[in-house]
Design a protein around this motif. Sequence first.
Motif, short mmCIF file in Angstrom:
data_model
loop_
_atom_site.label_atom_id
_atom_site.label_comp_id
_atom_site.label_asym_id
_atom_site.label_seq_id
_atom_site.Cartn_x
_atom_site.Cartn_y
_atom_site.Cartn_z
N ILE A 178 -104.61 -72.18 39.66
CA ILE A 178 -105.12 -70.76 39.29
C ILE A 178 -106.58 -70.55 39.15
N ARG A 179 -107.03 -71.76 38.12
CA ARG A 179 -108.54 -71.64 37.88
C ARG A 179 -109.42 -71.51 39.02
N GLU A 180 -108.93 -72.37 39.90
CA GLU A 180 -109.97 -72.81 40.93
C GLU A 180 -110.25 -71.28 41.89
N ARG A 186 -114.39 -64.97 40.61
CA ARG A 186 -115.42 -64.56 39.68
C ARG A 186 -116.54 -64.30 40.32
N ASP A 187 -117.17 -65.27 40.84
CA ASP A 187 -118.36 -65.49 41.77
C ASP A 187 -118.45 -64.26 42.78
N LEU A 188 -117.46 -63.87 43.27
CA LEU A 188 -117.31 -62.81 44.30
C LEU A 188 -117.83 -61.49 43.56
N ALA A 189 -116.92 -61.48 42.39
CA ALA A 189 -117.42 -60.15 41.49
C ALA A 189 -118.95 -60.02 41.14
N THR A 194 -117.04 -54.79 46.22
CA THR A 194 -116.06 -53.77 45.81
C THR A 194 -114.67 -54.35 46.11
N MET A 195 -114.12 -54.81 44.60
CA MET A 195 -112.87 -55.58 44.59
C MET A 195 -111.67 -54.52 43.96
N GLU A 201 -103.05 -61.90 35.64
CA GLU A 201 -104.08 -62.92 34.80
C GLU A 201 -104.63 -61.88 33.95
N ILE A 202 -104.35 -61.77 32.85
CA ILE A 202 -104.88 -60.68 31.79
C ILE A 202 -106.50 -61.27 31.12
N GLY A 203 -106.43 -62.52 31.05
CA GLY A 203 -107.89 -63.04 30.48
C GLY A 203 -108.79 -63.04 31.64
N PHE A 204 -108.61 -62.95 32.79
CA PHE A 204 -109.36 -63.01 33.81
C PHE A 204 -109.82 -61.60 33.95
N ALA A 205 -108.92 -60.70 34.04
CA ALA A 205 -109.22 -59.18 34.20
C ALA A 205 -109.91 -58.75 32.94
N ARG A 206 -109.98 -59.31 31.73
CA ARG A 206 -110.91 -59.04 30.74
C ARG A 206 -112.27 -59.32 30.86
N GLU A 207 -112.05 -60.36 31.69
CA GLU A 207 -113.50 -60.94 31.81
C GLU A 207 -114.18 -60.15 33.04
N VAL A 208 -113.56 -60.13 34.05
CA VAL A 208 -114.51 -59.54 35.42
C VAL A 208 -114.46 -57.96 35.56
N ALA A 209 -113.19 -57.25 34.93
CA ALA A 209 -112.87 -56.02 35.68
C ALA A 209 -114.08 -55.09 35.11
N ASP A 210 -114.40 -54.05 35.82
CA ASP A 210 -115.31 -52.84 35.19
C ASP A 210 -114.24 -52.05 34.54
N ARG A 211 -113.17 -51.67 35.54
CA ARG A 211 -112.24 -50.84 35.09
C ARG A 211 -110.83 -51.38 35.00
#
Length: 248
Positions: A178-180, A186-189, A194-195, A201-211
Amino acid sequence: MSTTEPIISFEGVGKWFGALQVLRGIDLEIEEGSVVVICGPSGSGKSTLLRAINGLERIQAGTIRVMGQTLDERTIRSTRFRADIGMVFQKFSLYPHLTVMDNMLLAPRKVRGQRASDVAVAARALLDRVGVGHKADDYPSQLSGGQQQRVAISRALIMQPKIMLFDEPTSALDPEMIREVLDVMRDLARSGMTMVIVTHEIGFAREVADRVVFMDEGQIVEVGDRDAFFGNPQSDRARRFIDKVLHH
């Protein structure tokens, strides 16, 4: 106030599967260059909402506008329109009988009419960027799930889309893979793409999401920027959901 039109907008969108209403009065605007995560319990309509953006799910009420065009049969049938929206599914959906490189070259040749030799350099660079350049001549069955999903992301990116949609892109993967995939996203964000991402993956959402868009029972219950949503959700339903996933 910005005068530019949002790159994606939903107005009063409704969708039924038979008698079951799966989207109820959806109003949502997504700005160009933003990273929006859609979350919520299973069966809340998240994937249906995502798949409505590129016409994979047809709506029965309301209006969706994408890149300045109203989504109707003509728009959805337009190859050019569809080419501007990349999509990555839970299942990697690579062609098993084609090598990784041939998977990459298929759409640019068929849809954009580009020569394989012209696209090959860009394809190789994308595969290198996501760490699977050494697998270019392999078949999908020779790759791990994480590698296949990274190829699937590269295959979408080779078309130089304006929007990338991700439908639970890690849910079919083993935990160590999953991490890879998330690293690639993450790199794309960070690159300003526009994504729109449906993910658990809530941890990921907390890190990359604008909204963050929180859905339940076919409705948007809450929309907020990342810190506000996770730090101080406004609705009981969102609070319960966050509590559950964070203290799972």
